[in-house]
Design a protein around this motif. Structure first.
Motif, PDB file in Angstrom:
ATOM      1  N   THR A  55     -19.210  14.804  73.572  1.00 16.19           N
ATOM      2  CA  THR A  55     -20.102  15.004  72.435  1.00 16.19           C
ATOM      3  C   THR A  55     -20.458  13.653  71.820  1.00 16.19           C
ATOM      4  OG1 THR A  55     -19.083  17.143  71.964  1.00 16.19           O
ATOM      5  CG2 THR A  55     -20.381  16.127  70.206  1.00 16.19           C
ATOM      6  N   VAL A  56     -21.760  13.392  71.723  1.00 13.60           N
ATOM      7  CA  VAL A  56     -22.242  12.099  71.236  1.00 13.60           C
ATOM      8  C   VAL A  56     -23.193  12.327  70.065  1.00 13.60           C
ATOM      9  CG1 VAL A  56     -23.376   9.932  71.841  1.00 13.60           C
ATOM     10  CG2 VAL A  56     -22.091  11.199  73.583  1.00 13.60           C
ATOM     11  N   PRO A  57     -22.953  11.726  68.906  1.00 14.23           N
ATOM     12  CA  PRO A  57     -23.875  11.856  67.765  1.00 14.23           C
ATOM     13  C   PRO A  57     -25.036  10.879  67.892  1.00 14.23           C
ATOM     14  CG  PRO A  57     -21.979  10.585  67.104  1.00 14.23           C
ATOM     15  CD  PRO A  57     -21.736  10.990  68.536  1.00 14.23           C
ATOM     16  N   CYS A  58     -26.212  11.318  67.508  1.00 10.83           N
ATOM     17  CA  CYS A  58     -27.378  10.444  67.512  1.00 10.83           C
ATOM     18  C   CYS A  58     -27.276   9.479  66.330  1.00 10.83           C
ATOM     19  CB  CYS A  58     -28.662  11.256  67.406  1.00 10.83           C
ATOM     20  SG  CYS A  58     -30.168  10.252  67.245  1.00 10.83           S
ATOM     21  N   PRO A  59     -27.459   8.173  66.561  1.00 13.03           N
ATOM     22  CA  PRO A  59     -27.345   7.218  65.448  1.00 13.03           C
ATOM     23  C   PRO A  59     -28.469   7.340  64.430  1.00 13.03           C
ATOM     24  CG  PRO A  59     -28.153   6.119  67.426  1.00 13.03           C
ATOM     25  CD  PRO A  59     -27.770   7.509  67.834  1.00 13.03           C
ATOM     26  N   ARG A  60     -29.543   8.039  64.799  1.00 13.24           N
ATOM     27  CA  ARG A  60     -30.691   8.150  63.888  1.00 13.24           C
ATOM     28  C   ARG A  60     -30.660   9.443  63.079  1.00 13.24           C
ATOM     29  NH1 ARG A  60     -37.077   8.412  65.734  1.00 13.24           N
ATOM     30  NH2 ARG A  60     -37.973   8.572  63.648  1.00 13.24           N
ATOM     31  N   CYS A  61     -30.548  10.589  63.785  1.00 11.71           N
ATOM     32  CA  CYS A  61     -30.624  11.876  63.082  1.00 11.71           C
ATOM     33  C   CYS A  61     -29.275  12.566  62.959  1.00 11.71           C
ATOM     34  CB  CYS A  61     -31.616  12.803  63.784  1.00 11.71           C
ATOM     35  SG  CYS A  61     -31.075  13.382  65.412  1.00 11.71           S
ATOM     36  N   PRO A  93     -11.649  13.923  75.989  1.00  3.28           N
ATOM     37  CA  PRO A  93     -12.673  14.930  75.837  1.00  3.28           C
ATOM     38  C   PRO A  93     -12.534  15.680  74.526  1.00  3.28           C
ATOM     39  CG  PRO A  93     -10.965  15.683  77.343  1.00  3.28           C
ATOM     40  CD  PRO A  93     -10.664  14.255  77.037  1.00  3.28           C
ATOM     41  N   SER A  94     -13.654  16.186  74.013  1.00  7.65           N
ATOM     42  CA  SER A  94     -13.610  16.964  72.786  1.00  7.65           C
ATOM     43  C   SER A  94     -12.961  18.302  73.055  1.00  7.65           C
ATOM     44  CB  SER A  94     -15.037  17.181  72.268  1.00  7.65           C
ATOM     45  OG  SER A  94     -15.839  17.780  73.261  1.00  7.65           O
ATOM     46  N   ALA A  95     -12.224  18.873  72.067  1.00  7.67           N
ATOM     47  CA  ALA A  95     -11.509  20.148  72.244  1.00  7.67           C
ATOM     48  C   ALA A  95     -12.456  21.299  72.015  1.00  7.67           C
ATOM     49  CB  ALA A  95     -10.354  20.202  71.257  1.00  7.67           C
ATOM     50  N   GLY A  96     -12.720  22.040  73.078  1.00  6.68           N
ATOM     51  CA  GLY A  96     -13.607  23.188  72.987  1.00  6.68           C
ATOM     52  C   GLY A  96     -15.055  22.786  72.809  1.00  6.68           C
ATOM     53  N   ARG A  97     -15.932  23.782  72.609  1.00  4.48           N
ATOM     54  CA  ARG A  97     -17.353  23.498  72.450  1.00  4.48           C
ATOM     55  C   ARG A  97     -17.671  23.325  70.974  1.00  4.48           C
ATOM     56  NH1 ARG A  97     -21.470  27.531  75.298  1.00  4.48           N
ATOM     57  NH2 ARG A  97     -20.654  28.996  73.763  1.00  4.48           N
ATOM     58  N   PRO A  98     -18.334  22.236  70.611  1.00  2.56           N
ATOM     59  CA  PRO A  98     -18.656  22.022  69.198  1.00  2.56           C
ATOM     60  C   PRO A  98     -19.674  23.043  68.712  1.00  2.56           C
ATOM     61  CG  PRO A  98     -19.784  20.412  70.564  1.00  2.56           C
ATOM     62  CD  PRO A  98     -18.858  21.160  71.473  1.00  2.56           C
ATOM     63  N   ALA A  99     -19.764  23.196  67.405  1.00  2.00           N
ATOM     64  CA  ALA A  99     -20.734  24.128  66.843  1.00  2.00           C
ATOM     65  C   ALA A  99     -22.153  23.668  67.164  1.00  2.00           C
ATOM     66  CB  ALA A  99     -20.537  24.234  65.335  1.00  2.00           C
ATOM     67  N   PHE A 100     -23.030  24.636  67.406  1.00  2.18           N
ATOM     68  CA  PHE A 100     -24.423  24.303  67.693  1.00  2.18           C
ATOM     69  C   PHE A 100     -25.092  23.753  66.442  1.00  2.18           C
ATOM     70  CE2 PHE A 100     -28.927  25.765  67.775  1.00  2.18           C
ATOM     71  CZ  PHE A 100     -29.360  24.905  68.775  1.00  2.18           C
ATOM     72  N   GLN A 101     -25.847  22.668  66.623  1.00  4.92           N
ATOM     73  CA  GLN A 101     -26.546  22.027  65.513  1.00  4.92           C
ATOM     74  C   GLN A 101     -28.046  22.335  65.636  1.00  4.92           C
ATOM     75  OE1 GLN A 101     -24.921  20.367  63.056  1.00  4.92           O
ATOM     76  NE2 GLN A 101     -23.014  20.900  64.095  1.00  4.92           N
ATOM     77  N   PRO A 102     -28.572  23.270  64.853  1.00  2.12           N
ATOM     78  CA  PRO A 102     -29.983  23.667  64.994  1.00  2.12           C
ATOM     79  C   PRO A 102     -30.939  22.673  64.362  1.00  2.12           C
ATOM     80  CG  PRO A 102     -28.991  24.882  63.191  1.00  2.12           C
ATOM     81  CD  PRO A 102     -27.882  24.057  63.808  1.00  2.12           C
ATOM     82  N   VAL A 103     -32.212  22.826  64.680  1.00  7.12           N
ATOM     83  CA  VAL A 103     -33.283  22.068  64.031  1.00  7.12           C
ATOM     84  C   VAL A 103     -34.240  23.070  63.384  1.00  7.12           C
ATOM     85  CG1 VAL A 103     -33.151  20.083  65.575  1.00  7.12           C
ATOM     86  CG2 VAL A 103     -34.623  21.992  66.175  1.00  7.12           C
ATOM     87  N   THR A 104     -34.681  22.788  62.187  1.00  6.99           N
ATOM     88  CA  THR A 104     -35.585  23.693  61.485  1.00  6.99           C
ATOM     89  C   THR A 104     -36.904  23.822  62.242  1.00  6.99           C
ATOM     90  OG1 THR A 104     -34.610  23.035  59.374  1.00  6.99           O
ATOM     91  CG2 THR A 104     -36.752  24.147  59.296  1.00  6.99           C
TER      92      THR A 104
END
Length: 220
Positions: A55-61, A93-104
């Motif tokens: 799981t990788v966070p976007c540095p912008r959004c 590795p990340s534990a389990g599947r992370p929560a889905f992050q929706p877009v409006t």
């Protein structure tokens, strides 16, 4: 330009220079996993699906998305899995599947983006625009999957479900349908017969399973 890091194969001690792959976030920003330069690469002897993603966070959004775990093939025949800093800063590795992050969803393009992000969250990281355009809406494709996104204001019809099913059969792939306005009753019945997963996209960008096939897909 993506990061370059030195990597030594623990089997043959050969030195390599590895370029960290960057992937496009939904906002368009290149995103790359952060390698743990203090860690040692591990020899990959068997693949486990749940451990093949990071799981990788976007540095912008700040959108968190799962991408393939960085690997390097050595000429000696060993496949190396490189140590990665997770989003929380820990190696592994990340534990389990992370929560889905929706877009409006405000535009038809937002609906396509929401569907693509959801499919990536389900385990299809190579989602892209389909080469073959469907009769209506927008087509998406990934390895082993074709999807149809209907961003129209009217309920999706039986014809759209059947066209998706035929395309999936031709491609020997799974078909998934997303709709912004829902489905009419004949479409729901036909999708049930063909076992096509149907999802409803609400304005928050979170797909909602509409039938049993969609429930099964969402549950993995």
């Amino acid at each position: 330009m993506s990061e370059k890091v030195p990597v030594r194969c623990p089997a043959c001690r050969r030195e390599h220079v590895y370029r960290v792959p960057a992937f496009p976030c939904a906002c368009g920003t290149p995103v790359a996993p952060a390698l743990d330069v203090s860690g040692e690469p591990a020899q990959l002897t068997r693949r486990v699906w749940q451990e093949s993603w990071v799981t990788v966070p976007c540095p912008r959004c700040c959108l968190r998305t799962q991408w393939p775990w960085p690997e390097l093939g050595c000429p000696c025949g060993v496949v190396l899995r490189l140590p990665v800093l997770s989003a929380e800063g820990a190696t592994g590795p990340s534990a389990g599947r992370p929560a889905f992050q929706p877009v409006t969803i405000r535009t038809p393009l937002d609906a396509v983006t929401a569907a693509a992000l959801y499919l990536r969250w389900l385990g299809y990281p190579d989602v892209r625009r389909a080469d073959q355009r469907p009769p209506s809406g927008i087509g998406l494709a990934a390895r082993g999957l074709v999807a149809h996104v209907d961003p129209g204001t009217g309920p999706s019809s039986t014809r759209e479900v059947e066209c998706l099913w035929l395309t999936a059969m031709t491609e020997s792939a799974r078909g998934v349908h997303f709709s912004l306005a829902g489905y009419d009753r004949p479409a729901l019945e036909r999708a049930g017969q063909l076992e096509i997963p149907l999802f409803l996209l609400d304005r928050t960008g979170t797909p909602q399973a509409v039938n049993d096939a969609a429930d099964a897909l969402a549950e993995g």
